[in-house]
Enzyme design. Structure first.
Site, mmCIF file in Angstrom:
data_model
loop_
_atom_site.group_PDB
_atom_site.id
_atom_site.type_symbol
_atom_site.label_atom_id
_atom_site.label_comp_id
_atom_site.label_asym_id
_atom_site.label_seq_id
_atom_site.Cartn_x
_atom_site.Cartn_y
_atom_site.Cartn_z
ATOM 1 N N LYS A 53 35.065 32.330 35.767
ATOM 2 C CA LYS A 53 34.073 32.184 35.673
ATOM 3 C C LYS A 53 32.567 31.249 34.892
ATOM 4 C CE LYS A 53 33.870 37.065 34.538
ATOM 5 N NZ LYS A 53 33.935 38.781 33.289
ATOM 6 N N GLN A 97 34.111 38.599 27.738
ATOM 7 C CA GLN A 97 34.603 39.520 27.847
ATOM 8 C C GLN A 97 35.164 40.330 27.203
ATOM 9 O OE1 GLN A 97 35.157 38.683 31.520
ATOM 10 N NE2 GLN A 97 36.575 40.435 31.839
ATOM 11 N N ASP A 120 25.154 39.595 31.209
ATOM 12 C CA ASP A 120 26.242 41.147 32.002
ATOM 13 C C ASP A 120 24.991 42.249 32.758
ATOM 14 O OD1 ASP A 120 28.844 41.223 32.757
ATOM 15 O OD2 ASP A 120 28.786 41.425 31.008
HETATM 16 N N1 GUN Z 1 35.278 43.140 32.064
HETATM 17 C C1 GUN Z 1 35.499 43.714 33.501
HETATM 18 N N2 GUN Z 1 35.093 43.562 33.740
HETATM 19 C C2 GUN Z 1 34.275 43.217 33.402
HETATM 20 C C3 GUN Z 1 32.886 42.866 33.291
HETATM 21 O O1 GUN Z 1 32.388 43.042 35.038
HETATM 22 N N3 GUN Z 1 31.942 41.788 32.575
HETATM 23 C C4 GUN Z 1 32.537 41.965 30.864
HETATM 24 N N4 GUN Z 1 32.185 40.901 30.401
HETATM 25 N N5 GUN Z 1 33.696 42.317 31.091
HETATM 26 C C5 GUN Z 1 34.844 42.694 32.072
#
Ligand code: GUN
Length: 299
Positions: A53, A97, A120
């Site tokens: 990211k 995350q 998100d």
């Molecule tokens: N963990 C697994 N997939 C995701 C996601 O799309 N966003 C976040 N913040 N954590 C994750």
């Protein structure tokens, strides 16, 4: 019929090129989109997602405030950091995350994010807005799936779509997006899950099957009709001693058998995966535009 492979890397790259141009325009007006990232602990998959990211932000010209915290970080410390990011005008999007360590109440921390910075799309405010068809940040993986379908020219209006999997991150939001009264919705959607009596009975009738169950071989060739479109959201690690790292990635569908029957199919890796981060960048740029009052946020 040999299926056409939907190239997620290419579609993601096209969208990222569009976003890069938008970021350049914003920068000329003195606005740099910014993403605040919080990672707690040392889970290898989470570290690799967060690193990817950060790299994607850099390539797109987005400022990224990367916070990697020890596993023992308290809930109060996390809430304080979220509050600081909520108030920071340089940050237009906040990403925590998941999963968070067990001693932290995940929902409480997600609820503390300002919904206007919830790139998100996990905050109940954004989930609710999405369900009623209002403008909202759409969760990145399901939004990526919809973009892949649209950009591959696959007709959604009136399509019979079966989603296998009912997670909060993929299955449930995706079903809601696809049933919206909208040119990028208008589908008839069935959601199958672990308690569905006969998943194959549903998938055999589907024009589009979307697998998001988190289990290899959940959808096999016998379960789909000729000409079906198959989108594979699964990412599963399978032991493979021929690989340097000892594993390989597979999706939730029997790719080799289904590609002989389908009209379109996504591979794993290189399918839905690259779209998730791309839609996170998209939401961050949208947020920067909204905060500076020039947006056309989805839908
Ligand atoms: N963990 C697994 N997939 C995701 C996601 O799309 N966003 C976040 N913040 N954590 C994750």
């Amino acid at each position: 019929m040999a299926a056409q492979i939907i190239d997620g890397k290419q579609i993601a790259s096209d969208i990222r090129t569009e976003l890069k141009a938008e970021v350049q325009l914003l920068k000329r007006k003195g606005i740099t989109p910014g993403l605040g990232v919080i990672l707690v602990g040392i889970d290898p998959a989470s570290i690799s997602y967060v690193t990817a990211k950060g790299k994607a932000c850099e390539e797109a010209g987005i400022y990224s405030d990367d916070n990697r915290l020890p596993v023992e970080t308290s809930e109060a410390e996390l809430l304080a950091l979220v509050d600081k990011m909520n108030k920071n005008p340089k940050i237009h999007g906040i990403l925590i995350q998941l999963p968070l360590p067990k001693h932290v109440d995940e929902q409480k921390v997600l609820l503390a994010i300002d919904p206007a910075k919830d790139v998100d799309g996990f905050h109940p405010m954004n989930v609710g807005k999405m369900v009623v068809g209002d403008k909202a940040f759409l969760p990145c993986t399901p939004h990526g799936v919809v973009q892949m379908l649209i950009r591959s020219g696959i007709k959604l209006d009136g399509a019979e779509i079966v989603i296998v999997g009912r997670s909060n991150i993929v299955g449930k939001p995706l079903a809601n997006m696809l049933i919206q009264k909208s040119p990028v919705g208008n589908a008839t959607v069935t959601v199958c899950h672990t308690r569905t009596k006969d998943i194959a009975w549903h998938t055999r009738n589907a024009d589009i099957v979307i697998a998001a169950a988190g289990r290899p071989n959940t959808v096999t060739a016998e379960m789909v009709k000729d000409g079906v479109v198959v989108i594979d959201v699964g990412v599963n690690r399978i032991d493979d001693s021929t690989k340097k790292n000892g594993f390989r990635l597979v999706g939730d569908v029997d790719f080799e058998a289904i590609k002989k029957k389908a009209s379109y199919i996504t591979p794993v890796p290189g399918g839905v995966g690259p779209m998730t981060i791309t839609m996170l960048l998209y939401n961050t740029v949208e947020s920067a535009k909204i905060m500076n009052k020039k947006s056309s946020m989805t839908p």
